[in-house]
Design a protein around this motif. Structure first.
Motif, PDB file in Angstrom:
ATOM      1  N   SER A   1       0.837  -1.190   0.000  1.00  0.00           N
ATOM      2  CA  SER A   1       0.000   0.000   0.000  1.00  0.00           C
ATOM      3  C   SER A   1       0.878   1.247   0.000  1.00  0.00           C
ATOM      4  O   SER A   1       1.836   1.347   0.769  1.00  0.00           O
ATOM      5  CB  SER A   1      -0.917   0.007   1.216  1.00  0.00           C
ATOM      6  OG  SER A   1      -1.719   1.170   1.254  1.00  0.00           O
ATOM      7  N   GLY A   2       0.532   2.197  -0.872  1.00  0.00           N
ATOM      8  CA  GLY A   2       1.264   3.443  -0.936  1.00  0.00           C
ATOM      9  C   GLY A   2       1.160   4.098  -2.296  1.00  0.00           C
ATOM     10  O   GLY A   2       0.425   3.640  -3.168  1.00  0.00           O
ATOM     11  N   ILE A   3       1.902   5.189  -2.471  1.00  0.00           N
ATOM     12  CA  ILE A   3       1.974   5.866  -3.755  1.00  0.00           C
ATOM     13  C   ILE A   3       2.645   4.952  -4.770  1.00  0.00           C
ATOM     14  O   ILE A   3       3.657   4.311  -4.467  1.00  0.00           O
ATOM     15  CB  ILE A   3       2.746   7.189  -3.636  1.00  0.00           C
ATOM     16  CG1 ILE A   3       2.082   8.108  -2.611  1.00  0.00           C
ATOM     17  CG2 ILE A   3       2.869   7.879  -4.987  1.00  0.00           C
ATOM     18  CD1 ILE A   3       0.684   8.524  -2.984  1.00  0.00           C
ATOM     19  N   ASN A   4       2.103   4.897  -5.987  1.00  0.00           N
ATOM     20  CA  ASN A   4       2.591   3.957  -6.983  1.00  0.00           C
ATOM     21  C   ASN A   4       4.003   4.255  -7.463  1.00  0.00           C
ATOM     22  O   ASN A   4       4.800   3.331  -7.661  1.00  0.00           O
ATOM     23  CB  ASN A   4       1.644   3.920  -8.179  1.00  0.00           C
ATOM     24  CG  ASN A   4       0.376   3.153  -7.903  1.00  0.00           C
ATOM     25  OD1 ASN A   4       0.312   2.322  -6.989  1.00  0.00           O
ATOM     26  ND2 ASN A   4      -0.658   3.409  -8.686  1.00  0.00           N
ATOM     27  N   ASP A   5       4.325   5.517  -7.659  1.00  0.00           N
ATOM     28  CA  ASP A   5       5.612   5.884  -8.235  1.00  0.00           C
ATOM     29  C   ASP A   5       6.167   7.150  -7.615  1.00  0.00           C
ATOM     30  O   ASP A   5       5.430   8.091  -7.315  1.00  0.00           O
ATOM     31  CB  ASP A   5       5.497   6.101  -9.747  1.00  0.00           C
ATOM     32  CG  ASP A   5       5.303   4.807 -10.503  1.00  0.00           C
ATOM     33  OD1 ASP A   5       4.136   4.479 -10.821  1.00  0.00           O
ATOM     34  OD2 ASP A   5       6.317   4.130 -10.778  1.00  0.00           O
ATOM     35  N   TYR A   6       7.489   7.161  -7.435  1.00  0.00           N
ATOM     36  CA  TYR A   6       8.237   8.357  -7.104  1.00  0.00           C
ATOM     37  C   TYR A   6       9.318   8.545  -8.160  1.00  0.00           C
ATOM     38  O   TYR A   6       9.834   7.566  -8.717  1.00  0.00           O
ATOM     39  CB  TYR A   6       8.894   8.260  -5.730  1.00  0.00           C
ATOM     40  CG  TYR A   6       7.921   8.254  -4.580  1.00  0.00           C
ATOM     41  CD1 TYR A   6       7.460   9.447  -4.028  1.00  0.00           C
ATOM     42  CD2 TYR A   6       7.467   7.064  -4.028  1.00  0.00           C
ATOM     43  CE1 TYR A   6       6.568   9.444  -2.969  1.00  0.00           C
ATOM     44  CE2 TYR A   6       6.575   7.054  -2.972  1.00  0.00           C
ATOM     45  CZ  TYR A   6       6.133   8.247  -2.443  1.00  0.00           C
ATOM     46  OH  TYR A   6       5.245   8.244  -1.389  1.00  0.00           O
ATOM     47  N   TRP A   7       9.665   9.803  -8.414  1.00  0.00           N
ATOM     48  CA  TRP A   7      10.651  10.134  -9.441  1.00  0.00           C
ATOM     49  C   TRP A   7      11.710  11.073  -8.900  1.00  0.00           C
ATOM     50  O   TRP A   7      11.423  11.981  -8.117  1.00  0.00           O
ATOM     51  CB  TRP A   7       9.977  10.806 -10.639  1.00  0.00           C
ATOM     52  CG  TRP A   7       9.073   9.891 -11.402  1.00  0.00           C
ATOM     53  CD1 TRP A   7       7.744   9.685 -11.191  1.00  0.00           C
ATOM     54  CD2 TRP A   7       9.436   9.060 -12.501  1.00  0.00           C
ATOM     55  NE1 TRP A   7       7.253   8.768 -12.093  1.00  0.00           N
ATOM     56  CE2 TRP A   7       8.267   8.372 -12.903  1.00  0.00           C
ATOM     57  CE3 TRP A   7      10.631   8.832 -13.186  1.00  0.00           C
ATOM     58  CZ2 TRP A   7       8.270   7.467 -13.971  1.00  0.00           C
ATOM     59  CZ3 TRP A   7      10.636   7.931 -14.235  1.00  0.00           C
ATOM     60  CH2 TRP A   7       9.459   7.266 -14.616  1.00  0.00           C
ATOM     61  N   GLY A   8      12.943  10.855  -9.337  1.00  0.00           N
ATOM     62  CA  GLY A   8      14.005  11.790  -9.061  1.00  0.00           C
ATOM     63  C   GLY A   8      13.943  12.979  -9.993  1.00  0.00           C
ATOM     64  O   GLY A   8      13.128  13.037 -10.918  1.00  0.00           O
ATOM     65  N   GLN A   9      14.821  13.939  -9.763  1.00  0.00           N
ATOM     66  CA  GLN A   9      14.806  15.178 -10.536  1.00  0.00           C
ATOM     67  C   GLN A   9      15.463  15.033 -11.905  1.00  0.00           C
ATOM     68  O   GLN A   9      15.278  15.898 -12.764  1.00  0.00           O
ATOM     69  CB  GLN A   9      15.504  16.292  -9.749  1.00  0.00           C
ATOM     70  CG  GLN A   9      17.028  16.260  -9.780  1.00  0.00           C
ATOM     71  CD  GLN A   9      17.650  15.187  -8.908  1.00  0.00           C
ATOM     72  OE1 GLN A   9      16.957  14.461  -8.194  1.00  0.00           O
ATOM     73  NE2 GLN A   9      18.976  15.088  -8.955  1.00  0.00           N
ATOM     74  N   GLY A  10      16.209  13.983 -12.111  1.00  0.00           N
ATOM     75  CA  GLY A  10      16.916  13.756 -13.355  1.00  0.00           C
ATOM     76  C   GLY A  10      18.342  14.265 -13.301  1.00  0.00           C
ATOM     77  O   GLY A  10      18.635  15.268 -12.654  1.00  0.00           O
ATOM     78  N   THR A  11      19.229  13.567 -13.991  1.00  0.00           N
ATOM     79  CA  THR A  11      20.614  13.989 -14.109  1.00  0.00           C
ATOM     80  C   THR A  11      21.051  13.847 -15.567  1.00  0.00           C
ATOM     81  O   THR A  11      20.783  12.832 -16.207  1.00  0.00           O
ATOM     82  CB  THR A  11      21.531  13.198 -13.159  1.00  0.00           C
ATOM     83  OG1 THR A  11      22.865  13.704 -13.227  1.00  0.00           O
ATOM     84  CG2 THR A  11      21.528  11.709 -13.482  1.00  0.00           C
ATOM     85  N   GLN A  12      21.705  14.875 -16.089  1.00  0.00           N
ATOM     86  CA  GLN A  12      22.068  14.910 -17.500  1.00  0.00           C
ATOM     87  C   GLN A  12      23.327  14.098 -17.756  1.00  0.00           C
ATOM     88  O   GLN A  12      24.346  14.268 -17.078  1.00  0.00           O
ATOM     89  CB  GLN A  12      22.295  16.359 -17.953  1.00  0.00           C
ATOM     90  CG  GLN A  12      22.764  16.496 -19.397  1.00  0.00           C
ATOM     91  CD  GLN A  12      21.680  16.166 -20.394  1.00  0.00           C
ATOM     92  OE1 GLN A  12      20.556  16.662 -20.281  1.00  0.00           O
ATOM     93  NE2 GLN A  12      22.005  15.328 -21.377  1.00  0.00           N
ATOM     94  N   VAL A  13      23.252  13.217 -18.747  1.00  0.00           N
ATOM     95  CA  VAL A  13      24.409  12.478 -19.237  1.00  0.00           C
ATOM     96  C   VAL A  13      24.622  12.877 -20.692  1.00  0.00           C
ATOM     97  O   VAL A  13      23.725  12.707 -21.523  1.00  0.00           O
ATOM     98  CB  VAL A  13      24.218  10.957 -19.125  1.00  0.00           C
ATOM     99  CG1 VAL A  13      25.363  10.215 -19.820  1.00  0.00           C
ATOM    100  CG2 VAL A  13      24.113  10.543 -17.666  1.00  0.00           C
ATOM    101  N   THR A  14      25.788  13.416 -20.985  1.00  0.00           N
ATOM    102  CA  THR A  14      26.114  13.836 -22.345  1.00  0.00           C
ATOM    103  C   THR A  14      27.364  13.100 -22.807  1.00  0.00           C
ATOM    104  O   THR A  14      28.418  13.210 -22.175  1.00  0.00           O
ATOM    105  CB  THR A  14      26.340  15.347 -22.422  1.00  0.00           C
ATOM    106  OG1 THR A  14      25.169  16.035 -21.973  1.00  0.00           O
ATOM    107  CG2 THR A  14      26.649  15.764 -23.851  1.00  0.00           C
ATOM    108  N   VAL A  15      27.233  12.350 -23.887  1.00  0.00           N
ATOM    109  CA  VAL A  15      28.354  11.629 -24.487  1.00  0.00           C
ATOM    110  C   VAL A  15      28.708  12.359 -25.776  1.00  0.00           C
ATOM    111  O   VAL A  15      27.897  12.425 -26.705  1.00  0.00           O
ATOM    112  CB  VAL A  15      28.011  10.166 -24.772  1.00  0.00           C
ATOM    113  CG1 VAL A  15      29.235   9.431 -25.303  1.00  0.00           C
ATOM    114  CG2 VAL A  15      27.479   9.493 -23.512  1.00  0.00           C
ATOM    115  N   SER A  16      29.896  12.913 -25.827  1.00  0.00           N
ATOM    116  CA  SER A  16      30.281  13.747 -26.955  1.00  0.00           C
ATOM    117  C   SER A  16      31.778  13.686 -27.176  1.00  0.00           C
ATOM    118  O   SER A  16      32.560  13.619 -26.229  1.00  0.00           O
ATOM    119  CB  SER A  16      29.851  15.198 -26.720  1.00  0.00           C
ATOM    120  OG  SER A  16      30.277  16.040 -27.776  1.00  0.00           O
ATOM    121  N   SER A  17      32.166  13.720 -28.446  1.00  0.00           N
ATOM    122  CA  SER A  17      33.569  13.780 -28.815  1.00  0.00           C
ATOM    123  C   SER A  17      34.000  15.198 -29.151  1.00  0.00           C
ATOM    124  O   SER A  17      35.147  15.449 -29.474  1.00  0.00           O
ATOM    125  CB  SER A  17      33.837  12.867 -30.012  1.00  0.00           C
ATOM    126  OG  SER A  17      33.065  13.266 -31.136  1.00  0.00           O
TER     127      SER A  17
END
Length: 121
Positions: free
Chosen positions: A105-121
């Protein structure tokens, strides 16, 4: 308050590695499966990796199999996403998600704020 806190994102060269971390409250960590999602610009949010609570059984989207590893530290209430051999197409905002375990029993989902991942040459 109940929350998910992400860290570890940044800029990396192709072929490099990053480890993302998601710190959760003990309430969330004991009652929820943990997931990593990502969303690239102009694309839908995609489930990348999941890990269960009791057995720590992991699953991955095909595009990251063999390169990414999800794990959890139950003593510290932290979930990790180790990302190796990073590719340009891995560039996205990565989100930590907690999904309520079946039968709980409880809230179905929690979410983080997000973190940016950039793959670049």
């Amino acid at each position: 308050q109940v929350q998910l806190v992400e860290s570890g994102g940044g800029l990396v060269q192709p072929g490099g590695s990053l480890r993302l971390s998601c710190a959760a409250s003990s309430f969330i960590f004991s009652s929820y499966f943990m997931n990593w999602y990502r969303q690239a610009p102009g694309k839908e949010r995609e489930l990348v990796a999941s890990i269960t609570s009791v057995s720590s059984s992991a699953s991955y989207v095909d595009s990251v199999k063999g390169r990414f590893t999800i794990s959890r530290d139950n003593a510290k209430n932290v979930v990790y996403l180790q990302m190796n051999s990073l590719k340009l197409e891995d560039t996205a905002v990565y989100y930590c998600n907690a999904h309520l375990r079946p039968g709980w029993s409880g809230i179905n989902d929690y979410w983080g704020q997000g973190t940016q991942v950039t793959v670049s040459s």
